[in-house]
Design a protein around this motif. Structure first.
Motif, PDB file in Angstrom:
ATOM      1  N   GLU A  14      20.226  20.258  41.874  1.00  0.00           N
ATOM      2  CA  GLU A  14      19.113  19.720  41.420  1.00  0.00           C
ATOM      3  C   GLU A  14      19.380  18.611  40.074  1.00  0.00           C
ATOM      4  N   GLY A  15      20.753  19.156  39.496  1.00  0.00           N
ATOM      5  CA  GLY A  15      21.119  18.284  38.201  1.00  0.00           C
ATOM      6  C   GLY A  15      19.958  18.832  37.269  1.00  0.00           C
ATOM      7  N   SER A  16      19.569  19.821  37.164  1.00  0.00           N
ATOM      8  CA  SER A  16      18.754  20.515  36.299  1.00  0.00           C
ATOM      9  C   SER A  16      19.372  21.085  35.306  1.00  0.00           C
ATOM     10  N   VAL A  17      18.991  22.224  34.477  1.00  0.00           N
ATOM     11  CA  VAL A  17      19.640  23.145  33.629  1.00  0.00           C
ATOM     12  C   VAL A  17      19.917  24.491  34.493  1.00  0.00           C
ATOM     13  N   LEU A  18      21.054  25.238  33.728  1.00  0.00           N
ATOM     14  CA  LEU A  18      21.256  26.575  34.329  1.00  0.00           C
ATOM     15  C   LEU A  18      20.442  27.405  33.265  1.00  0.00           C
ATOM     16  N   ARG A  19      19.808  28.442  33.755  1.00  0.00           N
ATOM     17  CA  ARG A  19      19.328  29.294  32.978  1.00  0.00           C
ATOM     18  C   ARG A  19      19.732  30.759  33.464  1.00  0.00           C
ATOM     19  N   LEU A  20      20.333  31.774  32.428  1.00  0.00           N
ATOM     20  CA  LEU A  20      20.562  32.875  32.700  1.00  0.00           C
ATOM     21  C   LEU A  20      19.886  33.660  31.445  1.00  0.00           C
ATOM     22  N   LYS A  21      20.025  35.067  31.972  1.00  0.00           N
ATOM     23  CA  LYS A  21      19.446  36.017  30.942  1.00  0.00           C
ATOM     24  C   LYS A  21      20.770  36.991  30.601  1.00  0.00           C
ATOM     25  N   ASP A  22      20.718  37.565  29.376  1.00  0.00           N
ATOM     26  CA  ASP A  22      21.728  38.444  28.879  1.00  0.00           C
ATOM     27  C   ASP A  22      21.085  39.717  28.994  1.00  0.00           C
ATOM     28  N   GLU A  23      21.713  40.467  28.745  1.00  0.00           N
ATOM     29  CA  GLU A  23      21.590  42.225  28.924  1.00  0.00           C
ATOM     30  C   GLU A  23      20.552  42.465  27.674  1.00  0.00           C
ATOM     31  N   LYS A  24      20.421  41.684  26.484  1.00  0.00           N
ATOM     32  CA  LYS A  24      19.557  41.766  25.483  1.00  0.00           C
ATOM     33  C   LYS A  24      18.236  41.050  25.548  1.00  0.00           C
ATOM     34  N   GLY A  25      17.989  40.311  26.757  1.00  0.00           N
ATOM     35  CA  GLY A  25      16.874  39.455  27.296  1.00  0.00           C
ATOM     36  C   GLY A  25      16.780  38.251  26.547  1.00  0.00           C
ATOM     37  N   ARG A  26      17.778  37.761  25.986  1.00  0.00           N
ATOM     38  CA  ARG A  26      17.859  36.292  25.621  1.00  0.00           C
ATOM     39  C   ARG A  26      18.121  35.332  26.562  1.00  0.00           C
ATOM     40  N   THR A  27      18.078  34.083  26.585  1.00  0.00           N
ATOM     41  CA  THR A  27      18.134  33.106  27.723  1.00  0.00           C
ATOM     42  C   THR A  27      19.099  32.261  27.233  1.00  0.00           C
ATOM     43  N   VAL A  28      20.068  32.113  28.207  1.00  0.00           N
ATOM     44  CA  VAL A  28      21.100  31.108  27.952  1.00  0.00           C
ATOM     45  C   VAL A  28      20.792  29.849  28.708  1.00  0.00           C
ATOM     46  N   VAL A  29      20.936  28.749  28.127  1.00  0.00           N
ATOM     47  CA  VAL A  29      20.480  27.355  29.030  1.00  0.00           C
ATOM     48  C   VAL A  29      21.666  26.462  28.981  1.00  0.00           C
ATOM     49  N   VAL A  30      22.267  25.876  29.739  1.00  0.00           N
ATOM     50  CA  VAL A  30      23.203  24.791  29.667  1.00  0.00           C
ATOM     51  C   VAL A  30      22.746  23.750  30.672  1.00  0.00           C
ATOM     52  N   PRO A  31      22.758  22.427  30.359  1.00  0.00           N
ATOM     53  CA  PRO A  31      22.480  21.425  31.233  1.00  0.00           C
ATOM     54  C   PRO A  31      23.648  21.320  32.301  1.00  0.00           C
ATOM     55  N   ALA A  32      23.345  21.218  33.507  1.00  0.00           N
ATOM     56  CA  ALA A  32      24.162  21.166  34.708  1.00  0.00           C
ATOM     57  C   ALA A  32      25.158  20.231  34.646  1.00  0.00           C
ATOM     58  N   GLU A  33      24.968  19.009  34.272  1.00  0.00           N
ATOM     59  CA  GLU A  33      25.961  18.065  33.903  1.00  0.00           C
ATOM     60  C   GLU A  33      27.108  18.286  33.003  1.00  0.00           C
ATOM     61  N   SER A  34      26.953  19.527  32.275  1.00  0.00           N
ATOM     62  CA  SER A  34      27.707  19.809  31.077  1.00  0.00           C
ATOM     63  C   SER A  34      28.557  21.038  31.639  1.00  0.00           C
ATOM     64  N   GLU A  92      25.321  37.501  42.791  1.00  0.00           N
ATOM     65  CA  GLU A  92      24.690  36.739  43.919  1.00  0.00           C
ATOM     66  C   GLU A  92      23.490  35.745  42.925  1.00  0.00           C
ATOM     67  N   GLU A  93      22.700  36.608  42.228  1.00  0.00           N
ATOM     68  CA  GLU A  93      21.966  35.927  41.495  1.00  0.00           C
ATOM     69  C   GLU A  93      22.164  34.771  40.713  1.00  0.00           C
ATOM     70  N   ILE A  94      23.257  35.111  39.956  1.00  0.00           N
ATOM     71  CA  ILE A  94      23.952  34.039  39.101  1.00  0.00           C
ATOM     72  C   ILE A  94      24.411  32.831  39.986  1.00  0.00           C
ATOM     73  N   THR A  95      25.028  33.344  41.006  1.00  0.00           N
ATOM     74  CA  THR A  95      25.868  32.105  41.964  1.00  0.00           C
ATOM     75  C   THR A  95      24.716  31.145  42.471  1.00  0.00           C
ATOM     76  N   ALA A  96      23.585  31.856  42.738  1.00  0.00           N
ATOM     77  CA  ALA A  96      22.270  31.213  43.476  1.00  0.00           C
ATOM     78  C   ALA A  96      21.884  30.095  42.059  1.00  0.00           C
ATOM     79  N   ALA A  97      21.518  30.745  41.033  1.00  0.00           N
ATOM     80  CA  ALA A  97      21.277  29.821  39.887  1.00  0.00           C
ATOM     81  C   ALA A  97      22.244  28.601  39.641  1.00  0.00           C
ATOM     82  N   VAL A  98      23.490  28.926  39.844  1.00  0.00           N
ATOM     83  CA  VAL A  98      24.437  27.762  39.301  1.00  0.00           C
ATOM     84  C   VAL A  98      24.385  26.713  40.420  1.00  0.00           C
TER      85      VAL A  98
END
Length: 74
Positions: free
Chosen positions: A35-55, A23-29
């Motif tokens: 908003e046309g912004s970036v998708l930010r998700l965290k992995d299990e090791k605490g790293r952040t994955v950032v992908v531009p929404a248009e990509s 649910e959290e991932i779906t809401a972030a997507v």
């Protein structure tokens, strides 16, 4: 939870395990796409994955995996 992200014009997909719920991932997507912004998700090791929404090509959210311990088959 396994997350697979397909990025446009990139042959490989991003695959990582996340402690966030589906649910959290779906809401972030949804927020990133609306908003046309970036998708930010965290992995299990605490790293952040950032992908531009248009990509974003696709986001595949797998089921939570229960890891088995031991050598026996059940």
């Amino acid at each position: 939870m396994e997350v697979r992200i397909g990025v446009r014009n990139v042959a490989r997909e991003l695959v990582f395990e996340s402690a966030q719920t589906s649910e959290e991932i779906t809401a972030a997507v949804s927020t990133a796409l609306s908003e046309g912004s970036v998708l930010r998700l965290k992995d299990e090791k605490g790293r952040t994955v950032v992908v531009p929404a248009e990509s974003l090509g696709y986001v595949d959210i797998g089921a939570a995996e229960v890891r088995k311990v031991g050598f026996g088959l059940s």
